[in-house]
Design an enzyme around this catalytic site. Structure first.
Site, PDB file in Angstrom:
ATOM      1  N   LYS A   1       2.967   1.025   6.551  1.00  0.00           N
ATOM      2  CA  LYS A   1       4.111   0.203   6.936  1.00  0.00           C
ATOM      3  C   LYS A   1       4.698   0.800   8.202  1.00  0.00           C
ATOM      4  O   LYS A   1       4.316   1.910   8.602  1.00  0.00           O
ATOM      5  CB  LYS A   1       5.148   0.123   5.813  1.00  0.00           C
ATOM      6  CG  LYS A   1       5.849   1.448   5.570  1.00  0.00           C
ATOM      7  CD  LYS A   1       6.619   1.485   4.267  1.00  0.00           C
ATOM      8  CE  LYS A   1       7.914   0.749   4.298  1.00  0.00           C
ATOM      9  NZ  LYS A   1       8.874   1.253   3.278  1.00  0.00           N
TER      10      LYS A   1
ATOM     11  N   CYS B   1       2.896   5.290  -2.910  1.00  0.00           N
ATOM     12  CA  CYS B   1       3.647   5.063  -4.161  1.00  0.00           C
ATOM     13  C   CYS B   1       3.254   3.790  -4.896  1.00  0.00           C
ATOM     14  O   CYS B   1       2.705   3.867  -6.002  1.00  0.00           O
ATOM     15  CB  CYS B   1       5.136   5.044  -3.862  1.00  0.00           C
ATOM     16  SG  CYS B   1       5.767   6.661  -3.395  1.00  0.00           S
TER      17      CYS B   1
ATOM     18  N   GLY C   1       0.852  -1.188   0.000  1.00  0.00           N
ATOM     19  CA  GLY C   1       0.000   0.000   0.000  1.00  0.00           C
ATOM     20  C   GLY C   1       0.881   1.228   0.000  1.00  0.00           C
ATOM     21  O   GLY C   1       2.010   1.190  -0.489  1.00  0.00           O
TER      22      GLY C   1
HETATM   23  N1  LIG Z   1       6.740   9.193  -0.558  1.00  0.00           N
HETATM   24  C1  LIG Z   1       7.785   8.517  -0.967  1.00  0.00           C
HETATM   25  O1  LIG Z   1       8.402   7.775  -0.206  1.00  0.00           O
HETATM   26  C2  LIG Z   1       8.265   8.613  -2.392  1.00  0.00           C
HETATM   27  C3  LIG Z   1       9.348   7.823  -2.817  1.00  0.00           C
HETATM   28  C4  LIG Z   1       9.782   7.912  -4.137  1.00  0.00           C
HETATM   29  C5  LIG Z   1       9.123   8.745  -5.019  1.00  0.00           C
HETATM   30  N2  LIG Z   1       8.057   9.487  -4.595  1.00  0.00           N
HETATM   31  C6  LIG Z   1       7.397  10.362  -5.556  1.00  0.00           C
HETATM   32  O2  LIG Z   1       7.648  11.684  -5.122  1.00  0.00           O
HETATM   33  C7  LIG Z   1       6.549  12.534  -5.434  1.00  0.00           C
HETATM   34  C8  LIG Z   1       6.053  13.201  -4.165  1.00  0.00           C
HETATM   35  O3  LIG Z   1       5.530  12.213  -3.328  1.00  0.00           O
HETATM   36  P1  LIG Z   1       5.172  12.520  -1.812  1.00  0.00           P
HETATM   37  O4  LIG Z   1       4.833  11.224  -1.195  1.00  0.00           O
HETATM   38  O5  LIG Z   1       6.243  13.341  -1.202  1.00  0.00           O
HETATM   39  O6  LIG Z   1       3.861  13.427  -1.994  1.00  0.00           O
HETATM   40  P2  LIG Z   1       3.256  14.453  -0.947  1.00  0.00           P
HETATM   41  O7  LIG Z   1       1.849  14.673  -1.375  1.00  0.00           O
HETATM   42  O8  LIG Z   1       3.557  13.973   0.428  1.00  0.00           O
HETATM   43  O9  LIG Z   1       4.100  15.802  -1.187  1.00  0.00           O
HETATM   44  C9  LIG Z   1       3.967  16.634  -2.281  1.00  0.00           C
HETATM   45  C10 LIG Z   1       3.991  18.065  -1.753  1.00  0.00           C
HETATM   46  O10 LIG Z   1       4.172  18.991  -2.828  1.00  0.00           O
HETATM   47  C11 LIG Z   1       3.472  20.185  -2.504  1.00  0.00           C
HETATM   48  N3  LIG Z   1       3.310  20.970  -3.738  1.00  0.00           N
HETATM   49  C12 LIG Z   1       2.535  20.725  -4.814  1.00  0.00           C
HETATM   50  N4  LIG Z   1       2.717  21.657  -5.767  1.00  0.00           N
HETATM   51  C13 LIG Z   1       3.642  22.533  -5.288  1.00  0.00           C
HETATM   52  C14 LIG Z   1       4.270  23.706  -5.806  1.00  0.00           C
HETATM   53  N5  LIG Z   1       3.975  24.166  -7.029  1.00  0.00           N
HETATM   54  N6  LIG Z   1       5.154  24.342  -5.043  1.00  0.00           N
HETATM   55  C15 LIG Z   1       5.466  23.880  -3.802  1.00  0.00           C
HETATM   56  N7  LIG Z   1       4.902  22.762  -3.253  1.00  0.00           N
HETATM   57  C16 LIG Z   1       4.009  22.104  -3.988  1.00  0.00           C
HETATM   58  C17 LIG Z   1       2.184  19.674  -1.899  1.00  0.00           C
HETATM   59  O11 LIG Z   1       1.571  20.679  -1.107  1.00  0.00           O
HETATM   60  C18 LIG Z   1       2.690  18.492  -1.069  1.00  0.00           C
HETATM   61  O12 LIG Z   1       2.980  18.861   0.267  1.00  0.00           O
HETATM   62  C19 LIG Z   1       5.521  11.624  -6.107  1.00  0.00           C
HETATM   63  O13 LIG Z   1       5.713  11.663  -7.498  1.00  0.00           O
HETATM   64  C20 LIG Z   1       5.886  10.260  -5.582  1.00  0.00           C
HETATM   65  O14 LIG Z   1       5.458   9.228  -6.441  1.00  0.00           O
HETATM   66  C21 LIG Z   1       7.625   9.450  -3.299  1.00  0.00           C
END
Ligand SMILES: NC(=O)c1ccc[n+]([C@@H]2O[C@H](COP(=O)([O-])OP(=O)(O)OC[C@H]3O[C@@H](n4cnc5c(N)ncnc54)[C@H](O)[C@@H]3O)[C@@H](O)[C@H]2O)c1
Length: 445
Positions: free
Chosen positions: A327, A264, A261
């Site tokens: 997790k 990602c 889950g």
């Molecule tokens: N969470 C993980 O462990 C992980 C690991 C690898 C890759 N990713 C990838 O990273 C990306 C982010 O994932 P996440 O889990 O951190 O998402 P998230 O929703 O926790 O964080 C994204 C953040 O970006 C902010 N945001 C959006 N548009 C913005 C802008 N124009 N300016 C400033 N801030 C802005 C949002 O308010 C939000 O807080 C996704 O593509 C995800 O697939 C995440």
């Protein structure tokens, strides 16, 4: 170097803190004012192991600061990481890349001198080409390069993985972009433990999707074997152990359970499945669809196991659910199978009480209708059945828990849907232990 991190959520906040720890001057841009205010105090808005300590350390020295203003990032940095969200589209057919496009479109016209934009968000193959066009239209005369540098960190280990990544993948097309990547990651590369893979943007995009799809496939494979074991009386943990000894297979990701889950894997798999289908890669689409199907079936399998363990319908039962985050090591409840199972049990049982060491506030925001306990003792009180839904070490490694829990509950029945506990310790304290794909373990005391 002076760097910005645009989007400071589960990926961006640890990345910004890690960049400061590596010695860079960092400005984090977070659009959400409430999140930004919390970050400015040197804390994260969610639990991630070691993150508050690292944020606090660098916010205090001023090497790391947070703002809602992209102008400040454009003025204060030469390299801009883009770590905004890429949720699944509401129709499930691929990513909504609106946040990525929006961030790049807003940043590009603000750049007044040569800069490098480094995308870290997970995107569909083809997105980088689209962003290049946007930069071309908006960046004026400044030389702006674009690199795609997908992130492979594991939530729950985000700080450790950001500081010591196992690989750095950079999809780029110019020597200047390569120089920028080598410079920003120089302290990591100098340790000699991290492989730098320099490639073209399309390969970087596919590599990230393929990595998550492979992890998902491994998890679904062992869960499919758990199904087979259940029907044959075999023990899936022994099967998994025997399989993992083969170096071509390996032990990683081979713990059977309730399925994957989080923010990602489910959406990345869905988006990749859709994209490979669109591209006409029928074999890949078929394989990935099967992986999703197996994963979806895990929740019903887990609920059925709880009913079997109880000996029938749950309508008069009190259930304690230990764990709500998707997790251990994080308070993230996005697409959490633990919380989904808790929801099924909430509907089926007389009373279901959920406890998690870190994610109760996040779970409560998402599902205020469920019943939560802030401490484990309250959750266990008078339970007819205990469901271990997230593999937090304090549930699986606390050797006194089987005995202290026994004193609270009405019946000593444990359903461990993560295959995470030491069953010997629990059965020795009088518990009957049920796990997916394994014979029931009866009390030995
Ligand atoms: N969470 C993980 O462990 C992980 C690991 C690898 C890759 N990713 C990838 O990273 C990306 C982010 O994932 P996440 O889990 O951190 O998402 P998230 O929703 O926790 O964080 C994204 C953040 O970006 C902010 N945001 C959006 N548009 C913005 C802008 N124009 N300016 C400033 N801030 C802005 C949002 O308010 C939000 O807080 C996704 O593509 C995800 O697939 C995440």
């Amino acid at each position: 170097m002076r760097v910005s991190v645009i989007g400071c959520g589960h990926l961006g906040a640890p990345h910004a803190a890690a960049m400061a720890e590596l010695g860079h001057e960092v400005v984090g841009v977070e659009l959400d004012l409430d999140l930004c205010k919390i970050l400015q105090t040197g804390r994260a808005a969610f639990y991630e192991k070691d993150l508050d300590e690292l944020l606090g350390k660098h916010v205090a020295t001023g090497r790391l600061r947070f703002t809602t203003s992209l102008h400040e990032a454009a003025e204060g940095a030469d390299l801009h990481f883009v770590a905004v969200g890429t949720p699944l589209r509401t129709d499930g057919r691929g990513y909504d890349v609106g946040q990525v496009v929006g961030a790049v479109r807003s940043l590009a016209p603000l750049l007044r001198r040569p800069a490098t934009i480094v995308g870290k968000s997970t995107v569909t193959v083809g997105t980088v080409a689209r962003l290049r066009e946007i930069i071309g239209e908006h960046a004026g005369s400044a030389g702006v390069d674009l690199v795609w540098n997908p992130e492979f960190l594991r939530e729950g280990h985000a700080v450790e993985d950001s500081l010591r990544p196992d690989r750095i993948v950079a999809g780029l097309t110019s020597p200047a972009a390569e120089k920028a990547v080598r410079e920003v990651y120089a302290p990591v590369l100098a340790r000699g433990e991290t492989e730098l893979i320099l490639t073209d943007p399309a390969t970087a995009e596919v590599l990230k999707s393929a990595a998550n799809a492979f992890l998902a496939t491994k998890i679904s494979y062992i869960n499919a074997m758990a199904e087979v074991c259940e029907l044959t009386g075999a023990d899936v943990t022994t099967v998994a152990h025997g399989l993992g000894i083969d170096p071509r297979i390996g032990h990683g990701g081979m713990r059977p359970g309730i399925g994957f889950g989080g923010g990602c894997l489910p959406k990345d798999l869905a988006a990749f499945t859709h994209r490979v289908g669109e591209l006409g890669a029928a074999g890949a689409a078929g394989l990935l669809t099967a992986v999703e199907t197996v994963n979806h079936a895990r929740l019903d399998a887990a609920r059925d196991l709880v009913e079997r363990a109880h000996g029938g319908p749950l309508d008069t039962a009190t259930v304690a659910v230990l764990g709500a985050s998707f997790k251990a090591g994080t308070s993230d409840v996005r697409n959490s199978p633990a919380l989904r199972l808790a929801g099924l049990l909430h509907s089926a049982a007389a009373r279901t009480v959920i406890h998690d060491p870190e994610s109760v506030p996040a779970a409560r925001r998402l599902h205020p209708e469920y019943t939560y306990a802030d401490d484990i003792g309250t959750a266990l009180q008078d339970a007819d059945i205990v469901v271990l839904a997230t593999e937090w070490p304090r549930f699986t490694e606390d050797t006194s828990l089987p005995a202290t829990a026994a004193a609270k509950v009405r019946r000593q029945v444990l359903v461990d849907v993560r295959t995470a506990v030491d069953t010997t310790a629990w059965t020795a304290s009088g518990w009957t232990v049920h796990q997916l794909g394994r014979p029931v373990q009866h009390p030995t005391a």
